[in-house]
Motif scaffolding. Sequence first.
Motif, PDB file in Angstrom:
ATOM      1  N   ARG A  49       4.497   6.754   7.331  1.00  0.00           N
ATOM      2  CA  ARG A  49       4.892   6.513   5.947  1.00  0.00           C
ATOM      3  C   ARG A  49       3.653   6.232   5.103  1.00  0.00           C
ATOM      4  O   ARG A  49       2.866   5.359   5.433  1.00  0.00           O
ATOM      5  CB  ARG A  49       5.821   5.295   5.895  1.00  0.00           C
ATOM      6  N   ASP A  50       3.528   6.965   4.014  1.00  0.00           N
ATOM      7  CA  ASP A  50       2.243   6.880   3.299  1.00  0.00           C
ATOM      8  C   ASP A  50       2.354   6.133   1.972  1.00  0.00           C
ATOM      9  O   ASP A  50       3.421   5.914   1.449  1.00  0.00           O
ATOM     10  CB  ASP A  50       1.695   8.297   3.060  1.00  0.00           C
ATOM     11  N   ILE A  51       1.192   5.765   1.472  1.00  0.00           N
ATOM     12  CA  ILE A  51       1.125   5.054   0.194  1.00  0.00           C
ATOM     13  C   ILE A  51       1.490   5.992  -0.961  1.00  0.00           C
ATOM     14  O   ILE A  51       2.119   5.580  -1.931  1.00  0.00           O
ATOM     15  CB  ILE A  51      -0.287   4.449  -0.005  1.00  0.00           C
ATOM     16  N   GLN A  52       1.136   7.288  -0.837  1.00  0.00           N
ATOM     17  CA  GLN A  52       1.450   8.231  -1.925  1.00  0.00           C
ATOM     18  C   GLN A  52       2.944   8.258  -2.199  1.00  0.00           C
ATOM     19  O   GLN A  52       3.374   8.271  -3.351  1.00  0.00           O
ATOM     20  CB  GLN A  52       0.963   9.652  -1.577  1.00  0.00           C
ATOM     21  N   GLY A  53       3.738   8.288  -1.122  1.00  0.00           N
ATOM     22  CA  GLY A  53       5.196   8.264  -1.284  1.00  0.00           C
ATOM     23  C   GLY A  53       5.625   7.011  -2.033  1.00  0.00           C
ATOM     24  O   GLY A  53       6.475   7.056  -2.926  1.00  0.00           O
ATOM     25  N   ALA A  54       5.016   5.882  -1.690  1.00  0.00           N
ATOM     26  CA  ALA A  54       5.367   4.610  -2.333  1.00  0.00           C
ATOM     27  C   ALA A  54       5.011   4.631  -3.813  1.00  0.00           C
ATOM     28  O   ALA A  54       5.739   4.098  -4.648  1.00  0.00           O
ATOM     29  CB  ALA A  54       4.667   3.446  -1.619  1.00  0.00           C
ATOM     30  N   SER A 113       5.282  -3.256  -2.306  1.00  0.00           N
ATOM     31  CA  SER A 113       4.805  -4.491  -2.952  1.00  0.00           C
ATOM     32  C   SER A 113       3.406  -4.295  -3.516  1.00  0.00           C
ATOM     33  O   SER A 113       3.110  -4.702  -4.647  1.00  0.00           O
ATOM     34  CB  SER A 113       4.756  -5.641  -1.941  1.00  0.00           C
ATOM     35  N   LEU A 114       2.544  -3.665  -2.723  1.00  0.00           N
ATOM     36  CA  LEU A 114       1.145  -3.502  -3.144  1.00  0.00           C
ATOM     37  C   LEU A 114       1.029  -2.558  -4.333  1.00  0.00           C
ATOM     38  O   LEU A 114       0.266  -2.796  -5.263  1.00  0.00           O
ATOM     39  CB  LEU A 114       0.301  -3.004  -1.964  1.00  0.00           C
ATOM     40  N   VAL A 115       1.823  -1.496  -4.324  1.00  0.00           N
ATOM     41  CA  VAL A 115       1.807  -0.553  -5.454  1.00  0.00           C
ATOM     42  C   VAL A 115       2.352  -1.248  -6.713  1.00  0.00           C
ATOM     43  O   VAL A 115       1.794  -1.121  -7.802  1.00  0.00           O
ATOM     44  CB  VAL A 115       2.615   0.724  -5.136  1.00  0.00           C
ATOM     45  N   ALA A 153      13.426  -8.539 -11.377  1.00  0.00           N
ATOM     46  CA  ALA A 153      13.979  -7.446 -10.573  1.00  0.00           C
ATOM     47  C   ALA A 153      13.901  -7.792  -9.089  1.00  0.00           C
ATOM     48  O   ALA A 153      12.979  -8.466  -8.644  1.00  0.00           O
ATOM     49  CB  ALA A 153      13.221  -6.150 -10.837  1.00  0.00           C
ATOM     50  N   VAL A 154      14.896  -7.306  -8.353  1.00  0.00           N
ATOM     51  CA  VAL A 154      14.889  -7.388  -6.887  1.00  0.00           C
ATOM     52  C   VAL A 154      15.030  -5.976  -6.346  1.00  0.00           C
ATOM     53  O   VAL A 154      15.917  -5.220  -6.768  1.00  0.00           O
ATOM     54  CB  VAL A 154      16.049  -8.264  -6.359  1.00  0.00           C
ATOM     55  N   LEU A 155      14.131  -5.610  -5.438  1.00  0.00           N
ATOM     56  CA  LEU A 155      14.172  -4.283  -4.806  1.00  0.00           C
ATOM     57  C   LEU A 155      14.467  -4.454  -3.322  1.00  0.00           C
ATOM     58  O   LEU A 155      13.863  -5.277  -2.650  1.00  0.00           O
ATOM     59  CB  LEU A 155      12.821  -3.575  -4.962  1.00  0.00           C
ATOM     60  N   ASN A 156      15.417  -3.653  -2.831  1.00  0.00           N
ATOM     61  CA  ASN A 156      15.729  -3.640  -1.401  1.00  0.00           C
ATOM     62  C   ASN A 156      15.702  -2.169  -0.987  1.00  0.00           C
ATOM     63  O   ASN A 156      16.612  -1.407  -1.281  1.00  0.00           O
ATOM     64  CB  ASN A 156      17.102  -4.276  -1.169  1.00  0.00           C
ATOM     65  N   LEU A 157      14.588  -1.783  -0.336  1.00  0.00           N
ATOM     66  CA  LEU A 157      14.271  -0.360  -0.203  1.00  0.00           C
ATOM     67  C   LEU A 157      14.369   0.137   1.242  1.00  0.00           C
ATOM     68  O   LEU A 157      14.360  -0.655   2.182  1.00  0.00           O
ATOM     69  CB  LEU A 157      12.856  -0.114  -0.737  1.00  0.00           C
ATOM     70  N   PHE A 158      14.445   1.474   1.354  1.00  0.00           N
ATOM     71  CA  PHE A 158      14.285   2.112   2.658  1.00  0.00           C
ATOM     72  C   PHE A 158      15.314   1.589   3.676  1.00  0.00           C
ATOM     73  O   PHE A 158      14.988   1.206   4.784  1.00  0.00           O
ATOM     74  CB  PHE A 158      12.830   1.871   3.142  1.00  0.00           C
TER      75      PHE A 158
END
Length: 248
Positions: free
Chosen positions: A20-25, A55-57, A106-111
């Motif tokens: 899983r890559d950072i570009q996708g994120a 989170s980092l992005v 905001a709250v994100l619950n991903l993937f």
Amino acid sequence: MTEWYEESFGEDYLLVYKHRDIQGAVHEVQTMASWLHLPAQGRVLDLCCGMGRHSLVLSEEGYQVTGVDLSDVLLEEAKEMDQEQAVTWISGDMRQLPLPSSEFDAVLNLFTSFGYFKKDKEHIKVLQEIYRVLKPNGRFIIDFLNPAYVSQNLVPESSRISEGQRILERRKIENGYVTKDITITDVYGGEPRHYQERVKLYTLDEFKEMVEEAGLCIDQVHGSYDEDQYIPETSPRMIFVGRRPMEH
């Protein structure tokens, strides 16, 4: 008895999911930001943040980010990547968050970090916690799988070699869950390590019912991060965008 999610998110998880890559994120975060209309420097909770890619992005995009995960191994990985120490990383269970109420824009619950438990009421607890930590009118995104798509496109078995380890993944649907059994074996021999991942397959209507029971509203459902609307039979994902309503 140890639950699967207490065992599966360790060192071997890093190996299984390292593609899983950072570009996708980056693409996903930019799309989510356009859906959420967040205030500049808004406070964002990445719930079940894992290794912290999103989170980092988010942090680089200027948001104040808190990442919560149950896995200390994944949090350590996230902290190592967070060289600026820009994100607040917290160990916690999503059913009982160690966070103050009405804290986040905001709250994100991903993937697909949802559907891990055996009982619906446990999942409703998670949604109630999302409600609790959101500010009134705060927004959420829950990125879940689409059950119809999963059942049509399930690959029963796949295998690959990475870093000298053979990773065998077997997938099946039974009793309303999609399960993945993972076996990892060193190509030079040694005992295989076994893990399971299990996610409850909620339909759109079932999901909406739980969200409403927790007091939240759904505004949009997307079928992927490429902006398309959710199409029940063909969309790979059900990405819910919603909010905690203003109090009357």
